[in-house]
Design a protein around this motif. Structure first.
Motif, PDB file in Angstrom:
ATOM      1  N   ALA A  21       4.050   1.558  12.795  1.00  0.00           N
ATOM      2  CA  ALA A  21       2.976   3.045  12.663  1.00  0.00           C
ATOM      3  C   ALA A  21       1.814   2.604  13.582  1.00  0.00           C
ATOM      4  CB  ALA A  21       2.218   2.918  11.060  1.00  0.00           C
ATOM      5  N   ARG A  22       1.719   1.003  14.342  1.00  0.00           N
ATOM      6  CA  ARG A  22       1.067   2.063  15.191  1.00  0.00           C
ATOM      7  C   ARG A  22       1.439   1.036  16.646  1.00  0.00           C
ATOM      8  NH1 ARG A  22      -2.167   0.893  10.767  1.00  0.00           N
ATOM      9  NH2 ARG A  22      -3.469   2.582  10.023  1.00  0.00           N
ATOM     10  N   VAL A  23       2.697   1.329  16.223  1.00  0.00           N
ATOM     11  CA  VAL A  23       3.194   1.141  17.717  1.00  0.00           C
ATOM     12  C   VAL A  23       2.999   0.801  19.162  1.00  0.00           C
ATOM     13  CG1 VAL A  23       5.301   1.638  17.934  1.00  0.00           C
ATOM     14  CG2 VAL A  23       5.542  -0.699  18.277  1.00  0.00           C
ATOM     15  N   PHE A  40       7.650   4.917  13.709  1.00  0.00           N
ATOM     16  CA  PHE A  40       6.442   5.474  14.128  1.00  0.00           C
ATOM     17  C   PHE A  40       5.383   6.604  13.752  1.00  0.00           C
ATOM     18  CE2 PHE A  40       8.195   6.638  17.779  1.00  0.00           C
ATOM     19  CZ  PHE A  40       8.304   7.792  17.898  1.00  0.00           C
ATOM     20  N   CYS A  41       4.279   6.172  14.014  1.00  0.00           N
ATOM     21  CA  CYS A  41       2.901   7.699  13.339  1.00  0.00           C
ATOM     22  C   CYS A  41       2.667   7.837  14.348  1.00  0.00           C
ATOM     23  CB  CYS A  41       2.471   7.101  12.017  1.00  0.00           C
ATOM     24  SG  CYS A  41       2.940   6.522  10.826  1.00  0.00           S
ATOM     25  N   LEU A  42       2.547   9.659  14.159  1.00  0.00           N
ATOM     26  CA  LEU A  42       2.248  10.627  15.139  1.00  0.00           C
ATOM     27  C   LEU A  42       0.708  10.563  14.725  1.00  0.00           C
ATOM     28  CD1 LEU A  42       5.670  12.731  15.386  1.00  0.00           C
ATOM     29  CD2 LEU A  42       4.040  11.243  16.682  1.00  0.00           C
ATOM     30  N   MET A  67       0.355  -1.234  -0.030  1.00  0.00           N
ATOM     31  CA  MET A  67      -0.412   0.029   0.221  1.00  0.00           C
ATOM     32  C   MET A  67       0.799   1.070  -0.018  1.00  0.00           C
ATOM     33  SD  MET A  67      -3.105  -1.216   3.153  1.00  0.00           S
ATOM     34  CE  MET A  67      -4.067  -0.653   2.164  1.00  0.00           C
ATOM     35  N   GLU A  68       2.164   1.320  -0.455  1.00  0.00           N
ATOM     36  CA  GLU A  68       2.745   2.573  -0.574  1.00  0.00           C
ATOM     37  C   GLU A  68       3.176   2.970  -2.289  1.00  0.00           C
ATOM     38  OE1 GLU A  68       5.335   2.092   3.150  1.00  0.00           O
ATOM     39  OE2 GLU A  68       3.474   1.808   4.337  1.00  0.00           O
ATOM     40  N   SER A  69       2.530   2.358  -2.917  1.00  0.00           N
ATOM     41  CA  SER A  69       2.470   2.655  -4.706  1.00  0.00           C
ATOM     42  C   SER A  69       4.234   2.130  -4.563  1.00  0.00           C
ATOM     43  CB  SER A  69       2.801   3.603  -4.311  1.00  0.00           C
ATOM     44  OG  SER A  69       1.719   4.415  -4.297  1.00  0.00           O
TER      45      SER A  69
END
Ligand SMILES: Cc1ncc(COP(=O)(O)O)c(C=O)c1O
Length: 343
Positions: free
Chosen positions: A173-175, A198-200, A90-92
């Motif tokens: 990303a959702r750790v 990880f994502c904010l 999903m990241e092209s």
């Protein structure tokens, strides 16, 4: 009462009032020149939390993953990935487009690859064969319905990577959702990866941004790659300020999202057309198969939308995600709409 209960993703969260205030008041400078004190505070905080030497603020999770893979590999290399991994599906295709390495996707049990199969797929280079230089792990696992990948599995793969002198990039990303679901600390998860992204901007609700964490020399080169990809940002302390609020104030509430997801999954699991095991809902993502005599998936999503509930189609099924802006009343509303449509 809001018009829509928006279950499409945890990326739809709006920034909190505190974030908006912190953004308005952020001290800034030119971050490409190394002058932005708020970005530096965020990167220092992330490195301290993860126990890594350094960290880098990047615009998105996708850029964090693409930079990390680029830094750890070179052309003619191969990367072992789980076959439903976000960074592979999903990241092209940045793995081939930016790092110019080939993916070697392996099956898994809800995101957990078999360590022996991982080892069997490590390839020593020859004139015919690529070198395996990297293994990518994802936890929690988005496309496996937010599954928590067990720590023993991650550790077993870490041991294999060490045995063969291969790096691990951890797509976290959702750790922080994983931390809540398992009770395991962010430092322990970070130790599994040579790098951790990880994502904010997902459950933690910041408007923009992700962080790559890793050794100093990795981050130094990552900074150069970020600039080459056009990801060098100037007075970006305005965004980093929201990221600091995300890390210091928004981590604890993720457990509420897990409770609500479980409640929704349990309430709809037995309804006609739905195939869903609520015991498999570890965190905040619910993916279920849908096969109903009266509705195709697009028709059902339209019917939900007409009744104020937004969700997404995914992999032949439907995906609901809980997050900060989903409250108990949104769950009640979704359950009563499911009842009205399906029973
Ligand atoms: C597991 C995982 N990794 C990476 C990403 C990419 O993050 P972004 O949307 O910020 O590029 C996502 C996005 O949903 C994700 O779920």
């Amino acid at each position: 009462m809001k018009t829509y209960s928006d279950f499409r993703s945890d990326t739809v969260t709006r920034p909190t009032e505190k974030m908006r205030k912190a953004m308005a008041e952020a001290e800034v400078g030119d971050d490409v020149l190394g002058d932005d004190p708020t970005v530096q505070s965020l990167e220092t905080l992330a490195a301290e939390m993860t126990g890594k030497e350094a960290a880098l603020f990047v615009p998105s999770g996708t850029m964090g993953n693409s930079i990390s893979i680029k830094v750890w590999t070179r052309e003619l290399d191969e990367v072992i990935v789980e076959e439903r991994a976000h960074l592979y599906n999903m990241e092209s295709t940045h793995m081939t487009f930016i790092a110019r390495v080939s993916p070697r996707p392996l099956p898994s049990n809800r995101g957990a690859m078999d360590p022996e199969e991982v080892e069997r797929n490590i390839r020593k280079p020859s004139v015919h064969i690529p070198r395996t230089s990297l293994i990518c792990l994802e936890n929690t696992h988005n496309n496996w319905s937010g599954a928590l990948v067990p720590m023993e599995n991650l550790k077993a793969i870490r041991d294999i990577a060490d045995k063969h002198d291969i790096k691990i990039h951890f797509d976290g990303a959702r750790v922080f959702n994983a931390c809540h679901a398992s009770g395991i600390s962010i430092k322990e998860y970070a130790a599994i990866g040579d790098s951790l992204m990880f994502c904010l901007s997902k459950g933690l609700s910041a408007p923009v941004g992700s962080i790559i964490n890793g050794p100093k020399d990795f981050i130094e080169y990552a900074r150069r790659v970020r600039k080459a990809l056009g990801g060098g940002m100037r007075q970006v302390g305005i965004l980093a300020a929201a990221g600091i609020v995300a890390l210091t104030e928004m981590v604890d509430r993720l457990k509420e999202d897990h409770t609500r997801a479980k409640r929704l999954a349990s309430a709809i699991a037995e309804m006609p057309g739905i195939t869903l095991n609520p015991d498999h809902i570890d965190t905040n993502i619910i993916i279920f198969d849908f096969n109903h005599p009266r509705y195709s998936i697009p028709d059902f999503l339209d019917a939900l939308k007409a009744r104020g509930v937004l969700a997404l189609a995914t992999r032949g099924g439907i995906r609901f995600v809980t997050h900060k802006d989903i409250e108990d009343e949104d769950i009640d509303k979704a359950v009563s709409v499911f009842r009205a449509l399906l029973l």
